[in-house]
Motif scaffolding. Structure first.
Motif, PDB file in Angstrom:
ATOM      1  N   MET A   1       0.845  -1.194   0.000  1.00 22.62           N
ATOM      2  CA  MET A   1       0.000   0.000   0.000  1.00 22.62           C
ATOM      3  C   MET A   1       0.882   1.246   0.000  1.00 22.62           C
ATOM      4  SD  MET A   1      -3.230   0.939   2.496  1.00 22.62           S
ATOM      5  CE  MET A   1      -4.224  -0.347   1.727  1.00 22.62           C
ATOM      6  N   THR A   2       0.556   2.230  -0.839  1.00 21.08           N
ATOM      7  CA  THR A   2       1.389   3.416  -0.984  1.00 21.08           C
ATOM      8  C   THR A   2       1.345   4.283   0.271  1.00 21.08           C
ATOM      9  OG1 THR A   2      -0.385   4.761  -1.904  1.00 21.08           O
ATOM     10  CG2 THR A   2       0.891   3.430  -3.456  1.00 21.08           C
ATOM     11  N   THR A   3       2.385   5.151   0.400  1.00 19.42           N
ATOM     12  CA  THR A   3       2.451   6.055   1.545  1.00 19.42           C
ATOM     13  C   THR A   3       1.234   6.971   1.579  1.00 19.42           C
ATOM     14  OG1 THR A   3       4.860   6.010   1.497  1.00 19.42           O
ATOM     15  CG2 THR A   3       3.813   7.866   2.647  1.00 19.42           C
ATOM     16  N   ARG A   4       0.841   7.474   0.408  1.00 18.45           N
ATOM     17  CA  ARG A   4      -0.314   8.381   0.348  1.00 18.45           C
ATOM     18  C   ARG A   4      -1.573   7.682   0.833  1.00 18.45           C
ATOM     19  NH1 ARG A   4      -2.698  11.372  -5.123  1.00 18.45           N
ATOM     20  NH2 ARG A   4      -4.435  12.426  -4.082  1.00 18.45           N
ATOM     21  N   THR A   5      -1.754   6.432   0.423  1.00 19.40           N
ATOM     22  CA  THR A   5      -2.947   5.690   0.838  1.00 19.40           C
ATOM     23  C   THR A   5      -2.951   5.453   2.341  1.00 19.40           C
ATOM     24  OG1 THR A   5      -2.997   4.576  -1.314  1.00 19.40           O
ATOM     25  CG2 THR A   5      -4.287   3.590   0.462  1.00 19.40           C
ATOM     26  N   ARG A   6      -1.768   5.186   2.927  1.00 20.28           N
ATOM     27  CA  ARG A   6      -1.696   4.969   4.370  1.00 20.28           C
ATOM     28  C   ARG A   6      -2.158   6.218   5.130  1.00 20.28           C
ATOM     29  NH1 ARG A   6       3.443   2.839   3.559  1.00 20.28           N
ATOM     30  NH2 ARG A   6       4.392   4.567   4.742  1.00 20.28           N
ATOM     31  N   TRP A   7      -1.727   7.387   4.672  1.00 24.46           N
ATOM     32  CA  TRP A   7      -2.113   8.616   5.372  1.00 24.46           C
ATOM     33  C   TRP A   7      -3.586   8.947   5.159  1.00 24.46           C
ATOM     34  CZ3 TRP A   7       0.780  10.242   9.117  1.00 24.46           C
ATOM     35  CH2 TRP A   7       2.148   9.978   9.100  1.00 24.46           C
ATOM     36  N   ILE A   8      -4.109   8.601   3.991  1.00 30.78           N
ATOM     37  CA  ILE A   8      -5.554   8.749   3.788  1.00 30.78           C
ATOM     38  C   ILE A   8      -6.302   7.811   4.729  1.00 30.78           C
ATOM     39  CG2 ILE A   8      -7.458   8.399   2.153  1.00 30.78           C
ATOM     40  CD1 ILE A   8      -5.561   9.267  -0.085  1.00 30.78           C
ATOM     41  N   GLY A   9      -5.773   6.590   4.868  1.00 33.91           N
ATOM     42  CA  GLY A   9      -6.369   5.649   5.808  1.00 33.91           C
ATOM     43  C   GLY A   9      -6.333   6.174   7.233  1.00 33.91           C
ATOM     44  N   LEU A  10      -5.226   6.847   7.602  1.00 33.12           N
ATOM     45  CA  LEU A  10      -5.124   7.433   8.943  1.00 33.12           C
ATOM     46  C   LEU A  10      -6.193   8.493   9.157  1.00 33.12           C
ATOM     47  CD1 LEU A  10      -3.607   7.709  11.633  1.00 33.12           C
ATOM     48  CD2 LEU A  10      -2.140   9.406  10.521  1.00 33.12           C
ATOM     49  N   LEU A  11      -6.535   9.208   8.091  1.00 31.30           N
ATOM     50  CA  LEU A  11      -7.609  10.207   8.195  1.00 31.30           C
ATOM     51  C   LEU A  11      -8.911   9.549   8.628  1.00 31.30           C
ATOM     52  CD1 LEU A  11      -8.944  12.985   7.690  1.00 31.30           C
ATOM     53  CD2 LEU A  11      -9.187  12.313   5.292  1.00 31.30           C
ATOM     54  N   PHE A  12      -9.261   8.428   7.998  1.00 28.24           N
ATOM     55  CA  PHE A  12     -10.511   7.753   8.353  1.00 28.24           C
ATOM     56  C   PHE A  12     -10.417   7.085   9.724  1.00 28.24           C
ATOM     57  CE2 PHE A  12     -10.936   8.013   3.706  1.00 28.24           C
ATOM     58  CZ  PHE A  12     -12.191   8.585   3.635  1.00 28.24           C
ATOM     59  N   ILE A  13      -9.226   6.595  10.080  1.00 22.84           N
ATOM     60  CA  ILE A  13      -9.032   6.049  11.424  1.00 22.84           C
ATOM     61  C   ILE A  13      -9.240   7.144  12.466  1.00 22.84           C
ATOM     62  CG2 ILE A  13      -7.275   5.169  13.013  1.00 22.84           C
ATOM     63  CD1 ILE A  13      -6.154   3.531  10.679  1.00 22.84           C
ATOM     64  N   SER A  14      -8.728   8.350  12.194  1.00 19.40           N
ATOM     65  CA  SER A  14      -8.880   9.477  13.119  1.00 19.40           C
ATOM     66  C   SER A  14     -10.340   9.900  13.238  1.00 19.40           C
ATOM     67  CB  SER A  14      -8.025  10.659  12.654  1.00 19.40           C
ATOM     68  OG  SER A  14      -6.649  10.328  12.658  1.00 19.40           O
ATOM     69  N   ILE A  15     -11.073   9.856  12.123  1.00 21.43           N
ATOM     70  CA  ILE A  15     -12.500  10.187  12.181  1.00 21.43           C
ATOM     71  C   ILE A  15     -13.240   9.169  13.041  1.00 21.43           C
ATOM     72  CG2 ILE A  15     -14.632  10.417  10.834  1.00 21.43           C
ATOM     73  CD1 ILE A  15     -12.935  11.428   8.512  1.00 21.43           C
ATOM     74  N   ALA A  16     -12.864   7.887  12.897  1.00 26.31           N
ATOM     75  CA  ALA A  16     -13.497   6.843  13.719  1.00 26.31           C
ATOM     76  C   ALA A  16     -13.232   7.091  15.202  1.00 26.31           C
ATOM     77  CB  ALA A  16     -12.969   5.465  13.309  1.00 26.31           C
ATOM     78  N   VAL A  17     -11.978   7.432  15.545  1.00 27.22           N
ATOM     79  CA  VAL A  17     -11.652   7.746  16.936  1.00 27.22           C
ATOM     80  C   VAL A  17     -12.420   8.971  17.409  1.00 27.22           C
ATOM     81  CG1 VAL A  17      -9.800   8.513  18.463  1.00 27.22           C
ATOM     82  CG2 VAL A  17      -9.371   6.676  16.849  1.00 27.22           C
ATOM     83  N   SER A  18     -12.546   9.972  16.525  1.00 30.43           N
ATOM     84  CA  SER A  18     -13.276  11.192  16.884  1.00 30.43           C
ATOM     85  C   SER A  18     -14.719  10.880  17.253  1.00 30.43           C
ATOM     86  CB  SER A  18     -13.243  12.186  15.713  1.00 30.43           C
ATOM     87  OG  SER A  18     -11.930  12.589  15.422  1.00 30.43           O
ATOM     88  N   LEU A  19     -15.354   9.993  16.476  1.00 30.47           N
ATOM     89  CA  LEU A  19     -16.753   9.653  16.743  1.00 30.47           C
ATOM     90  C   LEU A  19     -16.933   9.069  18.136  1.00 30.47           C
ATOM     91  CD1 LEU A  19     -17.986   8.019  13.407  1.00 30.47           C
ATOM     92  CD2 LEU A  19     -18.668  10.221  14.352  1.00 30.47           C
ATOM     93  N   ILE A  20     -16.113   8.099  18.481  1.00 25.41           N
ATOM     94  CA  ILE A  20     -16.332   7.407  19.754  1.00 25.41           C
ATOM     95  C   ILE A  20     -15.883   8.252  20.937  1.00 25.41           C
ATOM     96  CG2 ILE A  20     -16.218   5.132  18.700  1.00 25.41           C
ATOM     97  CD1 ILE A  20     -13.376   4.861  19.689  1.00 25.41           C
ATOM     98  N   ILE A  21     -14.886   9.142  20.734  1.00 24.62           N
ATOM     99  CA  ILE A  21     -14.446   9.998  21.830  1.00 24.62           C
ATOM    100  C   ILE A  21     -15.420  11.150  22.034  1.00 24.62           C
ATOM    101  CG2 ILE A  21     -12.619  11.547  22.634  1.00 24.62           C
ATOM    102  CD1 ILE A  21     -12.005   8.526  22.804  1.00 24.62           C
ATOM    103  N   VAL A  22     -15.871  11.750  20.947  1.00 23.70           N
ATOM    104  CA  VAL A  22     -16.843  12.848  21.058  1.00 23.70           C
ATOM    105  C   VAL A  22     -18.093  12.377  21.784  1.00 23.70           C
ATOM    106  CG1 VAL A  22     -18.488  14.211  19.709  1.00 23.70           C
ATOM    107  CG2 VAL A  22     -16.080  14.291  19.149  1.00 23.70           C
ATOM    108  N   ASP A  23     -18.470  11.133  21.575  1.00 19.08           N
ATOM    109  CA  ASP A  23     -19.711  10.650  22.178  1.00 19.08           C
ATOM    110  C   ASP A  23     -19.598  10.453  23.686  1.00 19.08           C
ATOM    111  OD1 ASP A  23     -21.750  10.314  20.067  1.00 19.08           O
ATOM    112  OD2 ASP A  23     -22.451   8.728  21.391  1.00 19.08           O
ATOM    113  N   THR A  24     -18.381  10.532  24.239  1.00 16.72           N
ATOM    114  CA  THR A  24     -18.263  10.509  25.691  1.00 16.72           C
ATOM    115  C   THR A  24     -18.654  11.851  26.303  1.00 16.72           C
ATOM    116  OG1 THR A  24     -15.922  11.183  25.664  1.00 16.72           O
ATOM    117  CG2 THR A  24     -16.390   8.831  25.567  1.00 16.72           C
TER     118      THR A  24
END
Length: 520
Positions: A1-24
């Motif tokens: 997987m390319t470096t660019r794709t990994r960082w795009i993936g990190l964006l969606f991982i961060s959004i997932a973390v944001s959802l569950i943390i914001v809901d606290t």
């Protein structure tokens, strides 16, 4: 997987973390509106908040183990899907019990997501990129916990408290699509059998402890309350039994995990890692920081709206100063790390949080202006950002690389257990203090009238105060109730400060090797 794709993936991982943390925290400013519409009492208010963090904390380790086996991306996608469906349930809930049930299901989804995100970052990034990715992940947690009240305030004021849950749906769908497209699947090749006994014991220990802390005030700490006697025949309240179950389950869990470890079988917790000073004490610090943070964010929105009579959006804007401080501190960590060790930055952060809480406890009053309050919250946010950005580095400083996944999951569990205990402990302290303060202030009234007013203010989580203040005949009583509510908020602030004091002391026992390796 390319470096660019990994960082795009990190964006969606961060959004997932944001959802569950914001809901606290997103529901905090919506609590008064939920109380008005669903007519729930103060105990239910605590359960609306704590049921999520309790289930979240209790299931992190079991789901972290499962994610390693079935695939971390798969667990992330399943967890976000469960979380999204539960958000729809919460947004449509017609009463308190169904809302609490939806929050429990949200907690299940959140527990699937968080350890999967950590393991995906650990598996997908190497070297300096991994450090940057974890810094983004940690900063997201610290910042989004503080942004939640602003988002919840805006949605509650301009739309409805139900949209505080509904907003999760489009983001959840985006995360599912983005994870499938940009995140590479990873799993361990371990073939050890899963430990269901350990999972059940860990859930039982955490659940019974938080149940006792939350329900003790309403059921009776030792002798059962009158309402409890209608369904409980024993002379001793159910609460001591709940605490006994928590102790027994904890001891049984540790004993069971040790037996499995000696047999070479898979365990829920890496007990051998607790022999590492930095790992053991770092987890204590992480738990205590979260305990103070979530307890504070549980109390302040109710005080802002019911005493200072801010709107939900106004309360969110006030708490935005905390988020700004957290984000600024997270951004300053890279510069500070050139001059200080990770543990040094951690201590500075905890010390700032402690100073802010002590000052807040002394400053709180019914006519407190917005500027001093915003300044103290900003100071607290600075400390929170510094501490949150470094705690993962400190905890993992001496952990072998091959065990970093389980160690990271344990650290997340410590933080979430702290969150659940923070709402339970400081919430109980807060509501108990309201009852004590208001009873003292209304000492001149007849017993029946005094008891009715105290119960109305306490059981409504302060929502009765604005009505008392608006009626000329009860304005004086309303002012006394506001003073009692303010005194209770100050008591909760001092309680959170006490926990952070222990965290600061514990940070001086992390070990020399942790300081050196974390700095490197």
């Amino acid at each position: 997987m390319t470096t660019r794709t990994r960082w795009i993936g990190l964006l969606f991982i961060s959004i997932a973390v944001s959802l569950i943390i914001v809901d606290t925290t997103i529901v905090n400013v919506a609590i008064p509106s939920i109380v008005d519409e669903l007519a729930i009492d103060s105990t239910a208010v605590q359960w609306v908040q704590t049921s999520y963090t309790l289930v979240f904390a209790a299931l992190l380790i079991p789901f972290g183990n499962l994610a390693d086996r079935i695939g971390r991306r798969r667990m992330l996608v399943i967890g976000v899907a469960v979380f999204t469906v539960a958000s729809v349930m919460a947004g449509l809930a017609p009463d308190g019990p169904l809302l609490i049930t939806a929050r429990v299901v949200q907690g299940v989804g959140g527990a699937m997501v968080l350890p999967a995100t950590m393991s995906l970052i650990n598996a997908g990034f190497r070297g300096k990129e991994r450090a940057i990715a974890f810094a983004i992940w940690g900063s997201t947690i610290g910042g989004m916990a503080a942004v939640g009240p602003l988002l919840g305030g805006w949605l509650t004021t301009d739309f409805s408290w139900r949209w505080a849950f509904g907003v999760n749906v489009p983001f959840g769908l985006a995360v599912i699509a983005g994870a499938l497209l940009a995140v590479q699947e990873s799993r361990d090749d371990r073939r050890e059998r899963f430990d269901p006994v350990g999972a059940v014991l860990s859930v039982l220990a955490a659940g019974s402890l938080v149940f006792g802390l939350i329900q003790g005030r309403s059921l009776g700490w030792w002798e059962p309350e009158e309402a409890t006697r209608e369904w409980w025949d024993l002379a001793v309240s159910p609460i001591p039994f709940a605490f006994a179950v928590a102790v027994i389950a904890t001891v049984a869990f540790i004993a069971w995990e040790r037996v499995r470890s000696r047999r070479g079988q898979a365990t829920m917790l890496p007990l051998d890692l607790f022999g590492i000073t930095s790992f053991r004490n770092g987890n204590i610090v992480a738990m205590l920081i979260s305990l103070g943070e979530l307890g504070l964010l549980f109390v302040l929105p109710m005080w802002l709206q019911n005493v200072l009579q801010y709107s939900a959006l106004g309360a969110g804007f006030m708490l935005l100063s905390l988020a700004i401080g957290s984000f600024l501190a997270s951004g300053a960590v890279s510069g500070l790390s050139k001059r200080m060790s990770a543990t040094g930055i951690l201590r500075v952060g905890v010390a700032l949080e402690l100073a802010a809480l002590l000052a807040l406890g002394f400053a709180l009053r019914s006519d407190l202006g917005w500027f001093p309050l915003a300044a103290l919250l900003f100071l607290y946010g600075l400390g929170l950002g510094l501490a949150s950005a470094q705690i993962t580095n400190v905890v993992l400083a001496d952990v072998p690389v091959e065990q970093s996944g389980r160690a990271s999951g344990t650290q997340s569990t410590s933080r979430q257990v702290g969150s659940a205990l923070g709402v339970a402990t400081l919430g109980t302290l807060f509501f108990s203090a309201i009852s004590v303060h208001l009873t003292e202030l209304l000492a001149g009234l007849p017993d029946a009238q005094r008891t009715g007013i105290v119960d109305a203010v306490t059981e409504s989580a302060g929502a009765a105060i604005p009505g008392l203040l608006d009626d000329p005949q009860t304005a004086g009583i309303g002012a006394l109730a506001a003073d009692a509510f303010t005194g209770a908020a100050a008591t909760a602030s001092f309680g959170a400060a006490a926990f952070l004091t222990v965290a600061l002391v514990a940070s001086f026992f992390l070990g020399r090797r942790a300081r050196v390796r974390a700095e490197a």
